[in-house]
Design a protein around this motif. Structure first.
Motif, PDB file in Angstrom:
ATOM      1  N   LEU A 153       0.826  -1.210   0.000  1.00 24.14           N
ATOM      2  CA  LEU A 153       0.000   0.000   0.000  1.00 24.14           C
ATOM      3  C   LEU A 153       0.859   1.258   0.000  1.00 24.14           C
ATOM      4  N   LEU A 154       1.892   1.264   0.825  1.00 26.63           N
ATOM      5  CA  LEU A 154       2.771   2.430   0.852  1.00 26.63           C
ATOM      6  C   LEU A 154       3.495   2.606  -0.475  1.00 26.63           C
ATOM      7  N   ALA A 155       3.957   1.481  -1.044  1.00 25.67           N
ATOM      8  CA  ALA A 155       4.638   1.571  -2.342  1.00 25.67           C
ATOM      9  C   ALA A 155       3.684   2.057  -3.423  1.00 25.67           C
ATOM     10  N   ALA A 156       2.439   1.508  -3.407  1.00 25.99           N
ATOM     11  CA  ALA A 156       1.455   1.932  -4.402  1.00 25.99           C
ATOM     12  C   ALA A 156       1.079   3.393  -4.207  1.00 25.99           C
ATOM     13  N   GLY A 157       0.897   3.811  -2.925  1.00 22.05           N
ATOM     14  CA  GLY A 157       0.564   5.205  -2.675  1.00 22.05           C
ATOM     15  C   GLY A 157       1.669   6.156  -3.087  1.00 22.05           C
ATOM     16  N   GLY A 158       2.900   5.811  -2.684  1.00 18.93           N
ATOM     17  CA  GLY A 158       4.018   6.661  -3.083  1.00 18.93           C
ATOM     18  C   GLY A 158       4.220   6.683  -4.589  1.00 18.93           C
ATOM     19  N   GLY A 159       4.102   5.503  -5.205  1.00 16.57           N
ATOM     20  CA  GLY A 159       4.240   5.451  -6.665  1.00 16.57           C
ATOM     21  C   GLY A 159       3.132   6.208  -7.372  1.00 16.57           C
ATOM     22  N   ALA A 160       1.898   6.120  -6.815  1.00 18.88           N
ATOM     23  CA  ALA A 160       0.781   6.838  -7.430  1.00 18.88           C
ATOM     24  C   ALA A 160       0.982   8.345  -7.351  1.00 18.88           C
ATOM     25  N   VAL A 161       1.488   8.821  -6.210  1.00 14.65           N
ATOM     26  CA  VAL A 161       1.743  10.259  -6.075  1.00 14.65           C
ATOM     27  C   VAL A 161       2.807  10.704  -7.074  1.00 14.65           C
ATOM     28  N   LEU A 162       3.904   9.943  -7.140  1.00 14.47           N
ATOM     29  CA  LEU A 162       4.960  10.287  -8.094  1.00 14.47           C
ATOM     30  C   LEU A 162       4.456  10.174  -9.531  1.00 14.47           C
ATOM     31  N   GLY A 163       3.684   9.089  -9.799  1.00 11.79           N
ATOM     32  CA  GLY A 163       3.150   8.903 -11.151  1.00 11.79           C
ATOM     33  C   GLY A 163       2.178   9.991 -11.538  1.00 11.79           C
TER      34      GLY A 163
END
Length: 489
Positions: free
Chosen positions: A176-186
């Motif tokens: 979840l943290l990886a997806a959230g961080g990646g989504a913000v960067l993406g």
């Protein structure tokens, strides 16, 4: 960006790959910790059992058998998990004390299944605390007695369950943290890409002054934006230079040609009957040249987007109907049948004069290139809330390999080079269609050619319809006039 477009984007694929790699790395790390912890718990359990057995052996050697019996009796009354199990039997195999059934003496560490813990060998205990296998240590005493000390794996199993729960939650939180961080960067990356796309769309619509915005951070996207803007500046300068040269050529040539035409008009009035046919032919050729220059200037003006500011809601049905009725006598003079199926209530957002020119060119094209006896059909209908204009004929058609080329300026098929015209008619149609966001398609009419123009809806987002007498931009009493002369483009 729509959800469907996001899932197909490179940013989403990179995000998915990042989450997968990061999640797999964390999962591997947690599983390694899990197995190391289980091994440590098992080793701790074995050491605890061995120490307990050694204590009872030392008690036997120091105080005798009765002391060991009393110690075991005190220990087996403890009911709290983890459960301890004891067996003290004599040399004949008879149990002296403990809570385990007699067994064959075996020295060293061993594992006892749950079914062995009870005299009736049942597989399921009454107390859930007993439902765990036992790690035991067997010792032979000095006078032939056998001592067995064991402890079930309750503590190890509970620790295993807790670690598994922590492992699952750890992986879930990591993903979840990886997806959230990646989504913000993406999302930030996609916003920068959308800025580039928005700028390029504006430029494609004719606004060459648009530039990709920069944020001043000096990152790779800023460097890309700076390079793109520099390229666009150069392209804009070249386009202005090219347009200026084209306009200057067209204007500079049209002016002396116009003077030459006026001179020929004056000469025709003074010349005798012998020179009049030659002068008439010269004037006709000059008119064709002037019409070609006018068409070139009109196409350049359209492609520059200069006419978009004058857009309004106009009745496409009335335009198609008026132009079709005007060209019907021309088709009849050439022994051709011109039929119409027109929804007069349809409208589009655009330039009435340019749309009229486009419709006229579409109808002129089959009249010019088709022989006598062919049928020409002009149809205007609504498909999916959008107006669709079709002009079809039963003539020779255009080969499939040539259909993309006929929209080029001055391009003509070999079969049409002997007919009047300059090859700008369909180029003008394409320019007007592009200005209005419409798509032009050429297809086989079996036999002949079908030209389809698919418009966007009117400005309210749907295909606007009007009563035929109330259509905007059309005079109610307007009567189509006969086209006596066609200037072929």
């Amino acid at each position: 960006m729509s959800p469907h477009s996001f899932f197909r984007s490179t940013s989403f694929r990179l995000l998915a790959w990042y989450v997968a790699v990061f999640g797999a790395s964390v999962a591997i790390l947690l599983f390694i910790v899990y197995w190391i912890t289980l091994a440590a718990l098992d080793e701790q359990l074995s050491d605890s059992v061995e120490r307990e057995a050694q204590v009872l052996v030392e008690l036997y050697r120091g105080r005798g058998l009765d002391s060991v019996v009393r110690a075991i009796q005190l220990r087996v009354v403890e009911l709290r998990p983890p459960r301890r199990y004891y067996l003290l039997q004599d040399a004949a195999g008879m149990r002296i004390s403990g809570n385990l059934p007699p067994m064959k003496p075996t020295e060293g560490e061993m594992a006892l299944p749950v079914s062995y813990l009870f005299p009736d060998r049942r597989s399921k205990p009454d107390d859930p605390a007993d439902a765990y296998p036992v790690v035991a240590q067997g010792r032979r005493l000095d006078n032939g007695e056998f001592l067995l000390v064991g402890e079930n794996r309750y503590r190890a199993v509970k620790a295993q369950e807790a670690i598994l729960h922590a492992l699952v939650w750890g992986i879930a939180i990591t993903v979840l943290l990886a997806a959230g961080g990646g989504a913000v960067l993406g999302a930030g990356f996609l916003r920068r890409i959308e800025e580039v796309n928005r700028t390029t769309r504006s430029i494609m619509d004719g606004d060459l002054s648009q530039r990709v915005p920069t944020r001043g951070g000096g990152d790779e996207m800023d460097h890309l934006a700076i390079n793109l803007n520099a390229m666009l500046d150069r392209i804009q300068v070249l386009m202005k230079s090219l347009k200026q040269v084209s306009d200057d050529i067209a204007h500079d040539l049209r002016t002396p040609l116009s003077r030459l035409r006026h001179g020929l008009e004056a000469a025709r009035q003074k010349a005798g009957s012998d020179a009049e046919p030659v002068i008439e032919q010269s004037i006709a050729e000059l008119d064709a040249i002037l019409e070609t220059f006018s068409a070139l200037l009109r196409i350049a003006q359209i492609e520059a987007g200069a006419r978009r500011a004058a857009f309004s809601d106009v009745s496409l049905g009335q335009i198609v109907s008026t132009v079709s009725e005007a060209y019907a006598p021309v088709a009849e003079d050439r022994s051709q049948r011109l039929e119409t199926v027109i929804d007069r209530t349809l409208s589009v957002h655009g330039d009435r004069e340019l749309l009229t020119q486009m419709v006229a060119n579409l109808i002129e094209n089959p009249i010019r290139h088709c022989p006598a006896g062919v049928g020409i059909t002009v149809e205007l209908r609504q498909e999916g809330g959008r107006p669709v204009l079709c002009v079809a004929d039963t003539g020779p058609g255009i080969p499939a390999s040539e259909r993309d080329k006929v929209f080029r300026r001055f391009y003509r098929l070999e079969a049409s080079r002997t007919t009047p015209g300059s090859g700008l008619g369909l180029a003008l149609v394409k320019a007007v269609a592009d200005l209005h966001g419409a798509a032009v398609e050429l297809s086989d009419n079996h036999p002949g050619l079908r030209v389809t123009v698919r418009f966007h809806a009117a400005s309210d987002g749907g295909a606007r319809t009007y009563p035929a007498r109330d259509a905007p931009g059309v005079t109610r009493d307007a009567t189509p006039q006969r086209v006596d002369q066609v200037h072929w483009l």
